[in-house]
Design a protein around this motif. Structure first.
Motif, PDB file in Angstrom:
ATOM      1  N   ASN A 124       0.850  -1.188   0.000  1.00 50.65           N
ATOM      2  CA  ASN A 124       0.000   0.000   0.000  1.00 50.65           C
ATOM      3  C   ASN A 124       0.887   1.239   0.000  1.00 50.65           C
ATOM      4  N   ILE A 125       1.368   1.614  -1.188  1.00 53.08           N
ATOM      5  CA  ILE A 125       2.339   2.712  -1.251  1.00 53.08           C
ATOM      6  C   ILE A 125       1.695   4.060  -0.944  1.00 53.08           C
ATOM      7  N   ASN A 126       0.361   4.124  -0.915  1.00 54.52           N
ATOM      8  CA  ASN A 126      -0.302   5.371  -0.533  1.00 54.52           C
ATOM      9  C   ASN A 126       0.042   5.779   0.896  1.00 54.52           C
ATOM     10  N   LEU A 127       0.519   4.832   1.691  1.00 54.26           N
ATOM     11  CA  LEU A 127       0.898   5.133   3.078  1.00 54.26           C
ATOM     12  C   LEU A 127       2.286   5.756   3.173  1.00 54.26           C
ATOM     13  N   LEU A 128       3.003   5.800   2.058  1.00 50.79           N
ATOM     14  CA  LEU A 128       4.379   6.292   2.045  1.00 50.79           C
ATOM     15  C   LEU A 128       4.432   7.771   1.672  1.00 50.79           C
ATOM     16  N   PRO A 129       5.530   8.464   2.037  1.00 55.80           N
ATOM     17  CA  PRO A 129       5.700   9.855   1.595  1.00 55.80           C
ATOM     18  C   PRO A 129       5.647   9.954   0.075  1.00 55.80           C
ATOM     19  N   GLU A 130       5.143  11.067  -0.431  1.00 51.54           N
ATOM     20  CA  GLU A 130       4.912  11.214  -1.871  1.00 51.54           C
ATOM     21  C   GLU A 130       6.194  11.103  -2.684  1.00 51.54           C
ATOM     22  N   ASP A 131       7.296  11.645  -2.177  1.00 48.88           N
ATOM     23  CA  ASP A 131       8.542  11.580  -2.952  1.00 48.88           C
ATOM     24  C   ASP A 131       9.012  10.129  -3.116  1.00 48.88           C
ATOM     25  N   LEU A 132       8.791   9.299  -2.098  1.00 52.48           N
ATOM     26  CA  LEU A 132       9.162   7.889  -2.186  1.00 52.48           C
ATOM     27  C   LEU A 132       8.213   7.152  -3.132  1.00 52.48           C
ATOM     28  N   GLN A 133       6.929   7.502  -3.106  1.00 58.92           N
ATOM     29  CA  GLN A 133       5.985   6.913  -4.057  1.00 58.92           C
ATOM     30  C   GLN A 133       6.444   7.161  -5.494  1.00 58.92           C
ATOM     31  N   LYS A 134       6.925   8.361  -5.776  1.00 53.59           N
ATOM     32  CA  LYS A 134       7.361   8.711  -7.133  1.00 53.59           C
ATOM     33  C   LYS A 134       8.586   7.899  -7.536  1.00 53.59           C
ATOM     34  N   HIS A 145       9.522  -3.768 -19.014  1.00 53.18           N
ATOM     35  CA  HIS A 145       9.625  -4.669 -20.156  1.00 53.18           C
ATOM     36  C   HIS A 145      10.671  -5.768 -19.956  1.00 53.18           C
ATOM     37  N   ASN A 146      11.356  -5.766 -18.820  1.00 50.88           N
ATOM     38  CA  ASN A 146      12.348  -6.808 -18.541  1.00 50.88           C
ATOM     39  C   ASN A 146      11.642  -8.095 -18.112  1.00 50.88           C
ATOM     40  N   ASP A 147      12.275  -9.243 -18.417  1.00 55.61           N
ATOM     41  CA  ASP A 147      11.537 -10.486 -18.177  1.00 55.61           C
ATOM     42  C   ASP A 147      12.394 -11.691 -17.785  1.00 55.61           C
ATOM     43  N   LYS A 148      13.650 -11.469 -17.398  1.00 53.41           N
ATOM     44  CA  LYS A 148      14.467 -12.617 -16.995  1.00 53.41           C
ATOM     45  C   LYS A 148      14.292 -12.932 -15.512  1.00 53.41           C
ATOM     46  N   LEU A 149      14.287 -11.907 -14.672  1.00 52.93           N
ATOM     47  CA  LEU A 149      14.056 -12.094 -13.236  1.00 52.93           C
ATOM     48  C   LEU A 149      13.063 -11.041 -12.780  1.00 52.93           C
ATOM     49  N   PHE A 150      12.004 -11.494 -12.114  1.00 53.36           N
ATOM     50  CA  PHE A 150      11.001 -10.584 -11.572  1.00 53.36           C
ATOM     51  C   PHE A 150      11.274 -10.412 -10.076  1.00 53.36           C
ATOM     52  N   LEU A 151      11.536  -9.178  -9.673  1.00 52.32           N
ATOM     53  CA  LEU A 151      11.817  -8.879  -8.268  1.00 52.32           C
ATOM     54  C   LEU A 151      10.647  -8.099  -7.690  1.00 52.32           C
ATOM     55  N   ASN A 152       9.916  -8.752  -6.780  1.00 53.52           N
ATOM     56  CA  ASN A 152       8.801  -8.114  -6.084  1.00 53.52           C
ATOM     57  C   ASN A 152       9.274  -7.670  -4.707  1.00 53.52           C
ATOM     58  N   ILE A 153       9.121  -6.393  -4.420  1.00 61.85           N
ATOM     59  CA  ILE A 153       9.543  -5.843  -3.130  1.00 61.85           C
ATOM     60  C   ILE A 153       8.286  -5.524  -2.332  1.00 61.85           C
ATOM     61  N   ALA A 154       8.051  -6.274  -1.277  1.00 70.47           N
ATOM     62  CA  ALA A 154       6.888  -6.030  -0.425  1.00 70.47           C
ATOM     63  C   ALA A 154       7.233  -4.883   0.525  1.00 70.47           C
ATOM     64  N   PHE A 155       6.707  -3.717   0.218  1.00 72.44           N
ATOM     65  CA  PHE A 155       7.045  -2.500   0.969  1.00 72.44           C
ATOM     66  C   PHE A 155       5.740  -1.811   1.350  1.00 72.44           C
ATOM     67  N   SER A 156       5.602  -1.480   2.631  1.00 71.63           N
ATOM     68  CA  SER A 156       4.331  -1.003   3.171  1.00 71.63           C
ATOM     69  C   SER A 156       3.259  -2.059   2.918  1.00 71.63           C
ATOM     70  N   TYR A 157       3.587  -3.274   3.355  1.00 70.52           N
ATOM     71  CA  TYR A 157       2.784  -4.446   3.009  1.00 70.52           C
ATOM     72  C   TYR A 157       2.403  -5.245   4.257  1.00 70.52           C
ATOM     73  N   THR A 158       1.179  -5.740   4.275  1.00 73.23           N
ATOM     74  CA  THR A 158       0.797  -6.914   5.064  1.00 73.23           C
ATOM     75  C   THR A 158      -0.205  -7.695   4.229  1.00 73.23           C
ATOM     76  N   SER A 159      -0.318  -8.969   4.478  1.00 76.11           N
ATOM     77  CA  SER A 159      -1.245  -9.797   3.724  1.00 76.11           C
ATOM     78  C   SER A 159      -2.691  -9.391   3.982  1.00 76.11           C
ATOM     79  N   ARG A 160      -3.010  -9.054   5.201  1.00 75.76           N
ATOM     80  CA  ARG A 160      -4.388  -8.654   5.509  1.00 75.76           C
ATOM     81  C   ARG A 160      -4.754  -7.387   4.742  1.00 75.76           C
ATOM     82  N   ASP A 161      -3.824  -6.450   4.685  1.00 78.40           N
ATOM     83  CA  ASP A 161      -4.099  -5.231   3.934  1.00 78.40           C
ATOM     84  C   ASP A 161      -4.227  -5.539   2.444  1.00 78.40           C
ATOM     85  N   GLU A 162      -3.401  -6.451   1.932  1.00 78.72           N
ATOM     86  CA  GLU A 162      -3.492  -6.824   0.521  1.00 78.72           C
ATOM     87  C   GLU A 162      -4.877  -7.373   0.188  1.00 78.72           C
ATOM     88  N   ILE A 163      -5.405  -8.238   1.034  1.00 82.94           N
ATOM     89  CA  ILE A 163      -6.729  -8.808   0.797  1.00 82.94           C
ATOM     90  C   ILE A 163      -7.803  -7.728   0.909  1.00 82.94           C
TER      91      ILE A 163
END
Length: 300
Positions: A124-134, A145-163
Motif C-alpha cells: 500500500n504505497i499510498n501510506l508512504l511519503p509522496e517523494d518515495l511513491q514517485k 519490459h524486462n523479463d528474466k528475473l522478476f523482483l517483487n519488493i513487499a514495501f508497506s505491506y501486510t497480507s491482511r491489507d493486501e486482501i
C-alpha cells in the motif's frame, strides 16, 4: 552498492551451484523474509539503520545467487505496515534508506536492463511519503519490459491489507460486475500479486518460525524454510540449504501442486472467469494500476 552484486564464486561454490541445478527441482519463485537486521546491528555494536543497510547489501548478493541458479521470480519482505509502529528514528531511517536505494536503482537502469530484471513493489504505497511513491513508480516503469528475473519488493505491506485492498478494488472498479462474479478467484486476481505464481519456497532467517502476515493467501503449496542465521550473515551455503530443503519436499509436493492447478482451472471454468464482463474488469484494473504509476513517475 548495486542492486545486483558482482559476486565472485570460489571454485567449490560454482561446483555446488552446478550440482544443485542438476540435482532436482529449482523453485521458480522464492520469497525471503529478511529478518534479523536489528539484532545483527546490536551484535556488531552498530546503529540500527546500519543493520538494515547491511541487510540490503546481502539482498544484492542473494539476487545474484538467484539469477545464477535459475530462479525466475523473487519476492522480498522489505517493510511491513506494522513497521510504522517502530520509533520515529527507525522509521525515518528506513524510509531514507529506501529513497537512497530506489535512486540507486534508477541510476543503475543499464545494469538492470542487462540482466533483464523487472521491479515490482507490492504494498500500500499510498501510506508512504509522496517523494518515495514517485521513486517507486519510476523504478517500476523503467523496468516494466524486462523479463528474466522478476523482483517483487513487499514495501508497506501486510497480507491482511493486501486482501482488504483487493476487495476495495472490486468495489471501486467493478460497476459492471454481477454479484455472482465476486468469488475467491476474482479476489485473488485483484491482489498485488495478480501476475505472479505462488511462491514455491519461503525462506525466513533469524530463527523466527512464523509468517508475520506475509503472502498468507498465496502459500497453500509453498515450502517454508526457517534458519537461525541473521539475514545480514546469510551465506551461499545457507541459501543452498534452503534450495535443498525445497528439492527434498518437492518429491512429495509436485503431485499435490498439479492437483491444485487443475482445481484452480476448474474453479475458473465454474465461476465464469473467462466471461467478457470479468475480463473487461481485469483489463480495466491493469490499466488503472499502470496509469497510477505513470502519473506518479512523471509528476513534479
Amino acid at each position: 552498492m548495486s542492486w545486483i552484486s558482482d559476486y565472485q564464486y570460489e571454485w567449490h561454490e560454482r561446483l555446488a551451484m552446478k550440482i544443485m541445478r542438476s540435482g532436482g527441482y529449482i523453485p521458480r519463485h522464492i520469497a525471503f523474509v529478511m529478518d534479523g537486521n536489528r539484532r545483527y546491528a546490536k551484535s556488531q555494536h552498530l546503529r540500527c539503520i546500519e543493520g538494515h543497510s547491511h541487510g540490503f547489501d546481502k539482498m544484492a548478493k542473494t539476487l545474484r545467487w538467484c539469477l545464477d541458479i535459475g530462479i525466475k521470480e523473487v519476492t522480498t519482505f522489505a517493510f511491513s505496515i506494522e513497521n510504522f509502529k517502530r520509533s520515529d528514528d527507525e522509521v525515518n531511517g528506513l524510509l531514507d534508506l529506501a529513497r537512497e536505494k530506489f535512486r540507486d536503482l534508477i541510476n543503475d537502469e543499464p545494469k538492470l536492463n542487462e540482466y533483464s530484471i523487472r521491479i515490482m513493489v507490492i504494498g500500500n504505497i499510498n501510506l508512504l511519503p509522496e517523494d518515495l511513491q514517485k521513486l517507486i513508480a519510476k523504478a517500476m516503469i523503467i523496468t516494466e519490459h524486462n523479463d528474466k528475473l522478476f523482483l517483487n519488493i513487499a514495501f508497506s505491506y501486510t497480507s491482511r491489507d493486501e486482501i482488504t485492498q483487493s476487495v476495495e478494488t472490486i468495489l471501486k472498479l467493478g460497476d459492471e460486475l454481477k454479484p455472482e462474479d465476486i468469488n475467491e478467484r476474482l479476489i485473488e486476481e485483484c491482489l498485488y500479486t495478480r501476475h505472479s505464481p505462488p511462491p514455491d519456497l519461503i525462506f525466513r532467517t533469524s530463527g523466527e518460525t512464523r509468517i508475520s502476515d506475509f503472502m498468507m493467501w498465496q502459500l497453500s503449496t509453498t515450502v517454508i524454510y526457517f534458519t537461525n542465521i541473521l539475514w545480514p550473515e546469510i551465506t551461499l551455503w545457507n541459501f543452498l540449504s534452503g534450495i535443498f530443503a525445497y528439492q527434498r519436499a518437492s518429491i512429495r509436493l509436485e503431485s499435490f501442486k498439479r492437483q491444485k492447478r487443475l482445481e484452480h482451472a476448474q474453479q475458473a471454468k465454474n465461476c465464469n472467469y473467462y466471461s467478457e464482463r470479468i475480463q473487461h474488469f481485469l483489463r480495466t484494473l491493469d490499466s488503472y494500476r499502470k496509469n497510477v504509476l505513470l502519473s506518479l513517475s512523471t509528476s513534479n
